[in-house]
Design a protein around this motif. Structure first.
Motif, PDB file in Angstrom:
ATOM      1  N   GLU A 119       0.874  -1.244   0.007  1.00  0.00           N
ATOM      2  CA  GLU A 119       0.031   0.126  -0.007  1.00  0.00           C
ATOM      3  C   GLU A 119       1.023   1.222  -0.169  1.00  0.00           C
ATOM      4  N   HIS A 120       2.085   1.140   0.545  1.00  0.00           N
ATOM      5  CA  HIS A 120       2.890   2.298   0.696  1.00  0.00           C
ATOM      6  C   HIS A 120       4.280   1.963   0.335  1.00  0.00           C
ATOM      7  N   PRO A 121       4.324   1.735  -1.170  1.00  0.00           N
ATOM      8  CA  PRO A 121       5.895   1.376  -1.582  1.00  0.00           C
ATOM      9  C   PRO A 121       7.083   2.230  -1.363  1.00  0.00           C
ATOM     10  N   VAL A 122       8.218   1.698  -0.893  1.00  0.00           N
ATOM     11  CA  VAL A 122       9.398   2.662  -0.675  1.00  0.00           C
ATOM     12  C   VAL A 122      10.612   1.911  -1.519  1.00  0.00           C
ATOM     13  N   CYS A 123      11.587   2.863  -1.442  1.00  0.00           N
ATOM     14  CA  CYS A 123      12.856   2.699  -2.339  1.00  0.00           C
ATOM     15  C   CYS A 123      14.003   2.062  -1.162  1.00  0.00           C
TER      16      CYS A 123
END
Length: 64
Positions: A59-63
């Motif tokens: 839901e909240h993709p990160v690098c």
């Protein structure tokens, strides 16, 4: 649920923020990814980092 204070306007790339620029994000708006190191939301990860596709971040993709 994450909520901004009523008087805080986030950059359009942020879903939740601590300030008005895209470099003060806690979570990103749909279609953007969060660089956890810089707290920046953008449509792609910076050079040298990739999008984390782990289900915890779906839901909240990160690098990373």
């Amino acid at each position: 649920m994450f909520v901004n204070s009523p008087d805080l306007v986030c950059d359009s790339r942020c879903k939740v923020c601590t300030g008005p620029t895209n470099k003060e994000c806690s979570y990103c708006a749909t279609g953007n990814v969060l660089d956890l190191e810089t707290k920046t939301c953008d449509s792609t990860c910076p050079d040298g980092k990739s999008k984390n596709v782990h289900s915890d971040y779906s839901e909240h993709p990160v690098c990373i």
